[in-house]
Design a protein around this motif. Structure first.
Motif, short mmCIF file in Angstrom:
data_model
loop_
_atom_site.label_atom_id
_atom_site.label_comp_id
_atom_site.label_asym_id
_atom_site.label_seq_id
_atom_site.Cartn_x
_atom_site.Cartn_y
_atom_site.Cartn_z
N THR A 262 22.25 32.75 52.76
CA THR A 262 22.64 34.14 52.55
C THR A 262 23.56 34.31 51.36
O THR A 262 23.46 35.31 50.61
N LYS A 263 24.47 33.37 51.16
CA LYS A 263 25.44 33.48 50.05
C LYS A 263 24.72 33.59 48.71
O LYS A 263 25.07 34.43 47.87
N HIS A 264 23.73 32.75 48.50
CA HIS A 264 23.00 32.78 47.23
C HIS A 264 22.14 34.03 47.13
O HIS A 264 22.05 34.64 46.05
N TYR A 265 21.52 34.44 48.22
CA TYR A 265 20.71 35.65 48.18
C TYR A 265 21.56 36.86 47.77
O TYR A 265 21.14 37.67 46.94
N ALA A 266 22.76 36.96 48.33
CA ALA A 266 23.64 38.07 47.99
C ALA A 266 24.00 38.05 46.51
O ALA A 266 24.06 39.09 45.85
#
Length: 256
Positions: A170-174
């Motif tokens: 999720t961190k990278h997607y955001a």
């Protein structure tokens, strides 16, 4: 350029139907470690992409008359600068990290198991070489479309210990979703109008980029299926590399 952006979205939707997503990444019946088993094999591409941003996509800094699209590309290359550090952290979570001599690490990274990621870097570099800013912009937009599609599907994948990866999560997607290159201001007002010739060149660039990523995703799926235990993968790569060295190399005579 807006026609090119629409074409990228069409290609992205088609790419999302690749077996890499259907048979692996989105299969919630598989444990997180299996769904992300391809992760070690992307190291050459992720590190190579960092160099592409620094040394290929970034141009003309400081020029008073820099192309507006090139200026936008330059800003984007800095937004990508730190993402690879999350990947290195995730290798430990995925039990893909390993202590080995530099010579053996080189044999692994430049072995056949990782060739799909090295070939992707070379293919992108070749496409970008001497390409005009509007074509490189189309390339980077296509790469971003691939990236955000992959990491959107990585969201929420948890490992057996309950942790979620940073790069593969999720961190990278955001971070990908918040890039300035995707901002409403860019989409609505900053993109130039292309004539038919340039629009055709940009769309052709998009098609070639997605072809490269289709082939790369074939490699990711194959790697994930064939390489369940990372230590075995590394040992096999090292062994294959050593065995490929001709025993009688020292006796070769090279003619000038």
């Amino acid at each position: 350029m807006h026609v090119v952006i629409d074409h990228i979205e069409e290609r992205r939707k088609a790419y999302e139907g690749h077996d890499f997503f259907v048979k692996l990444l989105t299969d919630e019946s598989l444990p997180g470690e299996r769904r992300l088993a391809w992760a070690p094999s992307v190291v050459p591409f992720i590190m190579g992409y960092s160099d592409l941003n620094k040394y290929v996509f970034r141009k003309g800094e400081g020029d008073a008359d820099i192309d507006p699209l090139q200026a936008l590309l330059n800003a984007h290359t800095y937004e990508e600068d730190f993402h690879w550090q999350w990947m290195l952290s995730d290798l430990e979570k995925l039990r893909a990290d390993s202590r080995m001599p530099l010579s053996e690490a080189t044999r692994v990274l430049w072995g056949t198991e990782f060739k799909h990621s090295r070939r992707l870097c070379l293919g992108l570099a070749s496409l970008a070489a001497d390409a005009p800013a509007y074509a490189v912009f189309a390339m980077v937009e296509a790469i971003e479309a691939v990236s955000i599609t992959i990491f959107e599907h990585c969201q929420g994948i948890t490992l057996r210990d309950g942790r979620e990866c940073e790069f593969f999560g999720t961190k990278h997607y955001a971070a990908e979703a918040s890039h300035s290159i995707k901002s409403p201001e860019v989409a609505e007002s900053s993109l130039p109008t292309l004539d038919d010739l340039r629009r055709g060149e940009a769309m052709s660039m998009v098609d070639r980029v997605f072809l490269l990523f289709d082939e790369w995703s074939d490699g990711l799926l194959e790697f994930a299926i064939e390489n369940e235990v990372n230590s075995d993968t590394y040992a096999r790569a090292i062994k294959q590399s050593k065995e490929a060295w001709p025993e009688n190399i020292d006796s070769f005579t090279f003619e000038p």
